[in-house]
Design an enzyme around this catalytic site. Structure first.
Site, PDB file in Angstrom:
ATOM      1  CB  THR A 140      -0.965   0.038   1.206  1.00 47.36           C
ATOM      2  OG1 THR A 140      -0.222  -0.071   2.418  1.00 47.36           O
ATOM      3  CG2 THR A 140      -1.985  -1.087   1.126  1.00 47.36           C
TER       4      THR A 140
ATOM      5  NE  ARG B 232      -7.905 -10.969   3.248  1.00 49.84           N
ATOM      6  CZ  ARG B 232      -6.624 -11.215   3.096  1.00 49.84           C
ATOM      7  NH1 ARG B 232      -5.785 -10.221   2.966  1.00 49.84           N
ATOM      8  NH2 ARG B 232      -6.167 -12.442   3.062  1.00 49.84           N
TER       9      ARG B 232
ATOM     10  CB  ILE C 260       0.444 -11.396  -5.923  1.00 46.10           C
ATOM     11  CG1 ILE C 260      -0.606 -10.287  -6.065  1.00 46.10           C
ATOM     12  CG2 ILE C 260      -0.051 -12.468  -4.949  1.00 46.10           C
ATOM     13  CD1 ILE C 260      -1.943 -10.741  -6.641  1.00 46.10           C
ATOM     14  CG  ASP C 261       3.511  -6.150  -5.145  1.00 45.53           C
ATOM     15  OD1 ASP C 261       4.699  -6.437  -4.906  1.00 45.53           O
ATOM     16  OD2 ASP C 261       2.728  -5.739  -4.261  1.00 45.53           O
TER      17      ASP C 261
ATOM     18  CG  HIS D  31      -0.980 -15.108  -0.688  1.00 48.38           C
ATOM     19  ND1 HIS D  31      -1.348 -14.031   0.097  1.00 48.38           N
ATOM     20  CD2 HIS D  31      -1.184 -16.206   0.081  1.00 48.38           C
ATOM     21  CE1 HIS D  31      -1.761 -14.465   1.283  1.00 48.38           C
ATOM     22  NE2 HIS D  31      -1.663 -15.774   1.298  1.00 48.38           N
TER      23      HIS D  31
ATOM     24  CB  CYS E 205      -2.092 -21.892 -24.220  1.00 50.64           C
ATOM     25  SG  CYS E 205      -0.481 -22.626 -24.572  1.00 50.64           S
TER      26      CYS E 205
ATOM     27  CG  ASN F 154       0.234  -3.549  10.997  1.00 50.26           C
ATOM     28  OD1 ASN F 154       0.453  -3.581   9.794  1.00 50.26           O
ATOM     29  ND2 ASN F 154      -0.955  -3.845  11.509  1.00 50.26           N
TER      30      ASN F 154
END
Length: 248
Positions: free
Chosen positions: A32, A40, A112-113, A128, A157, A221
């Site tokens: 972020t 989410r 996942i970036d 992930h 494909c 955090n």
């Protein structure tokens, strides 16, 4: 008396200076800070209209939805989940520097970036998966993120015509046991575990913290977590700002 923010930064600097066996475990809060929304909330959307239905991002990003409504899945995925222009932020860059200095042994990420690798980190365990890896479900042929984004509708494909699926863990799918086991070993052997940008409420990933037996558990955090009471040091601030301050 509670320690001041400056005192906490000084303590973290001391911890980092003294250790050469650090592991970092990061969640959505790391991304972020590169202006990638927490998936989410998918950009603040708590529901998405698909046809006449209102569905949550969790429903759309499920294995069942992918298999039954592949075109709608990809419409959401390409428009809401991919941030190709995002750049590594100070947190990613600081972690890469710590690894290059021989102090950080691994980055374990729920993101996942691919931004940790872009920043220069080498040992990155992606719990992930990654948007940068995509495979044909029929023959296993590899496809890049660009190939997926440039496809019209559902990517197919070029070799066999099968459906291409992102190598990301969808809801209802299991995490890769090999990656989980490797992450567990790194955490077990670590002297310092830095946990940042995660609520530590989503399992099985959050359960990894239970394997830590080292000296210092550091939590960075913006909001409290269920493990704050067990940490050596808790800092409620920006991850990038915190790590950058400790390396300058």
């Amino acid at each position: 008396m509670n320690a001041s923010h400056a005192d906490k930064l000084a303590e973290l600097r001391t911890i980092l200076d003294a250790s050469d066996n650090i592991v970092f475990f990061g969640g959505a809060g790391v991304s972020t800070e590169s202006n990638i929304p927490d998936f989410r909330s998918a950009g603040g959307l708590f529901s998405e209209r698909v046809g006449k239905r209102e569905l949550s991002p969790e429903e759309i990003l499920s294995h069942t939805f992918f298999m039954q409504h592949t075109e709608e899945f990809y419409d959401f995925y390409k428009n809401k989940m991919i941030y190709k222009d995002a750049k590594p932020n100070p947190a990613h860059l600081a972690l890469a520097r710590l690894e290059q200095a021989g102090k950080l042994k691994a980055v374990i990420t729920q993101n996942i970036d691919g931004l940790h690798q872009q920043a220069g980190s080498r040992e990155v365990l992606e719990l992930h998966g990654s948007v940068h890896r995509n495979y044909c479900m029929s023959c296993g042929q590899f496809f890049t993120l660009d190939a997926v984004l440039e496809s019209a509708g559902v990517p197919k494909c070029s070799r066999c015509g099968g459906i291409v699926k992102p190598d990301v863990v969808l809801y209802e799918e299991s995490l890769d046991t090999g990656v989980l086991e490797k992450a567990r070993r790194y955490i077990e052997q670590a002297d310092v575990l830095i946990v940042a940008g995660t609520s530590l409420r989503v399992y099985p990933a959050a359960g990894l913290i239970q394997f830590f037996r080292g000296r210092h558990l550091v939590l960075i955090n913006k909001s409290p977590t269920p493990y704050d009471h067990a940490a050596s040091l808790v800092i409620h601030d920006s991850i990038g700002k915190t790590l950058k301050a400790c390396l300058t």
